[in-house]
Design an enzyme around this catalytic site. Structure first.
Site: not given
Length: 538
Positions: A173, A457
């Protein structure tokens, strides 16, 4: 090891940052020239996309709800097209583990028993220069099976299996289009972080992955429209042409994690169709996107405490069920959301309760037709695997479940007000704690932070600061009838900050500054990582 910062310039390409051990293995002249070629071709279109995003946000702020696009109805109504056949290593994705690409995490993820590893260069990774370069080295070392790690306590970590195909399929990613990499400039302009991450990984590993029976696979984050998918598709075509790799070799899974992309899922698959491998329900960023886009639209879009916004909320159900329907009618994989719980061997009772919640969450996804799901910790892999093993019944996926019972419904996707729950003082305090503690961790270079047994996150930190901003500016009331004011939240923030456990070298003062700017300021930065990056990482 990081030594003194210095500037390296060649052929219009400037790298300016701390020298990282072994950086010459990935920052080769050829690799940087490849990244520069992508930048020179696509930088203007990236800027256009960022401007289009801003224009769209203004329209939404002015009361124009997003909806299914009339100009692309022919794509949605055409039943003749589908995405590419599933690529090697992507046929069975029942459990995917996610995490940053530091050396220990890389080995643990690849030894986890999951079917895939989402190697994250985005929300769970701080984009300081050391992390950017080190991730590329670790990915390359893992593919070549020359990666190992020894902890400070002397524990050794090595890869299991005999070959790459014995391990989870790697899906990288890169960063989203909004983030620039200020340490790499071409002709004086910073290169998009997405092109640095994608370009270096693809240049160094694409041919080798194909030789080993896999391919260059990617997760694409933060897309807000099908035009952004079209840009990625053109990047893929150009990259493959430059390296002499057939078009269609790259496969990409798009995270549907913005409210505007939810209305363009079929168009996104269509734009990427020869490179597409599916869609993912990026639940935390999706909630953040809803708050961000409608933050000034009043009570209709005010959500309760984050813990109360579950996947059973009506607007979240509408989004996830539509995602499965969209994917399966186009032969694409539908991947579910994150289980962020971090097991603790010290508290078996709490573990049992949390694991049951994870099991229920994954069961709901499997029953809805998802082909797989995400977990954040290796101990959750067996739990999720057992759920999908039972649901799949020996098959690698459930693409044959068309979900024709699901009808696209714009009103349902926007029915935020139907979310049950309350705003509480405890929820405000938790947002303050998580926001400050996560930003502090991020500023130290750790983008995946274990806080209160959850893996936080950037997406969850964004929810925390965005809810605070929205509740203050909407004059929201708590379950006890108290209005959420800036003055009250400032006092709560002082209380929470005073209770933090400080340590030598912590970044809490800087974190408080960033959080205050992003959550309590008059203006609303579109991403909290933007001021944090430019103020503290450069």
């Amino acid at each position: 090891m990081v030594i003194a910062s210095e500037t390296r310039t060649d052929a219009g390409i400037t790298v300016n940052g701390p020298r990282v051990e072994r950086e010459d293995e990935v920052l080769t002249p050829e690799a940087l020239s490849f990244v520069a070629a992508l930048h020179r071709k696509f930088a203007p279109r990236r800027q256009e996309i960022l401007q289009t995003r801003q224009q769209r946000r203004i329209r939404i702020a002015n009361g124009v709800d997003p909806g299914f696009l009339p100009e692309t109805a022919d794509v949605r109504d055409d039943f003749s097209w589908s995405v590419a056949t599933l690529a090697p290593g992507l046929e069975d994705r029942r459990v995917e583990i996610t995490g940053p690409c530091d050396r220990k995490m890389t080995i643990n993820a690849l030894n986890s028993g999951a079917k895939c590893w989402m190697a994250d260069l985005e929300d769970s990774s701080t984009p300081n220069w050391h992390n950017v370069v080190d991730a590329q080295l670790n990915l390359r070392d893992a593919i070549e099976r020359r990666i190992d790690f020894t902890s400070d306590q002397g524990k050794e970590y090595r890869l299991a299996g005999e070959s790459l195909t014995d391990l989870p399929t790697i899906i990288v990613r890169p960063r989203g289009w909004h983030l620039a990499e200020l340490h790499v400039r071409v002709d004086g302009l910073p290169v998009a972080g997405s092109l640095v991450d994608f370009g270096l990984y693809f240049f160094h590993n694409a041919h080798r992955l194909l030789e080993l029976g896999r391919g260059p696979y990617f997760y694409l984050p933060k897309l807000e429209s099908h035009l952004e998918a079209r840009l990625w598709n053109d990047v893929f075509d150009t990259a493959q042409d430059l390296l002499g790799i057939p078009r269609g070799t790259i496969r990409a899974t798009v995270l549907i994690e913005t409210i505007t992309a939810a209305f363009e899922m079929e168009e996104i698959l269509y734009e990427l169709r020869r490179h597409s491998s599916g869609l993912n329900a990026g639940r935390w960023d999706y909630i953040f996107s809803v708050i961000k886009n409608f933050r000034e639209r009043g009570p209709r879009f005010v959500l309760p405490d984050r813990d109360q916004v579950t996947m059973t909320a009506p607007f979240m159900r509408a989004y996830t069920e539509l995602l499965v329907r969209t994917c399966h009618r186009r032969s694409a994989s539908a991947i579910g959301g994150m289980a962020a719980f971090i097991p603790s061997r010290r508290d078996p009772e709490a573990n049992a309760v949390a694991l049951e919640k994870v099991r229920a969450d994954k069961t709901r996804e499997a029953d809805d037709g998802f082909d797989g799901s995400w977990v954040a910790h290796p101990d959750l892999v067996p739990v999720a695997t057992a759920v999908f093993d039972e649901a799949l019944g020996g098959l690698p996926n459930q693409l044959d479940r068309q979900r024709e019972d699901v009808v696209p419904n714009a009103a349902a996707l926007l029915d935020v007000a139907a979310t049950p729950g309350d705003i509480t003082e405890g929820g405000i305090r938790k947002n303050l704690e998580v926001g400050v503690r996560y930003i502090e961790s991020w500023l130290r270079g750790v983008g995946a932070a274990a806080i209160n047994n959850l893996m936080e996150d950037a997406a969850t930190a964004e929810i925390s600061r965005s809810q605070i901003w929205q509740w203050i500016n909407a004059g929201a009331k708590t379950d006890e009838g108290r209005t959420v004011t800036r003055a009250w939240v400032e006092q709560l923030l002082k209380d929470e900050f005073a209770s933090l456990q400080r340590f030598e070298g912590d970044r809490f003062d800087d974190a408080l500054s960033v959080f205050t700017e992003c959550a309590l300021g008059e203006d609303y930065p579109t991403f909290l990582t933007l001021p944090a990056y430019t103020r503290f990482l450069i």
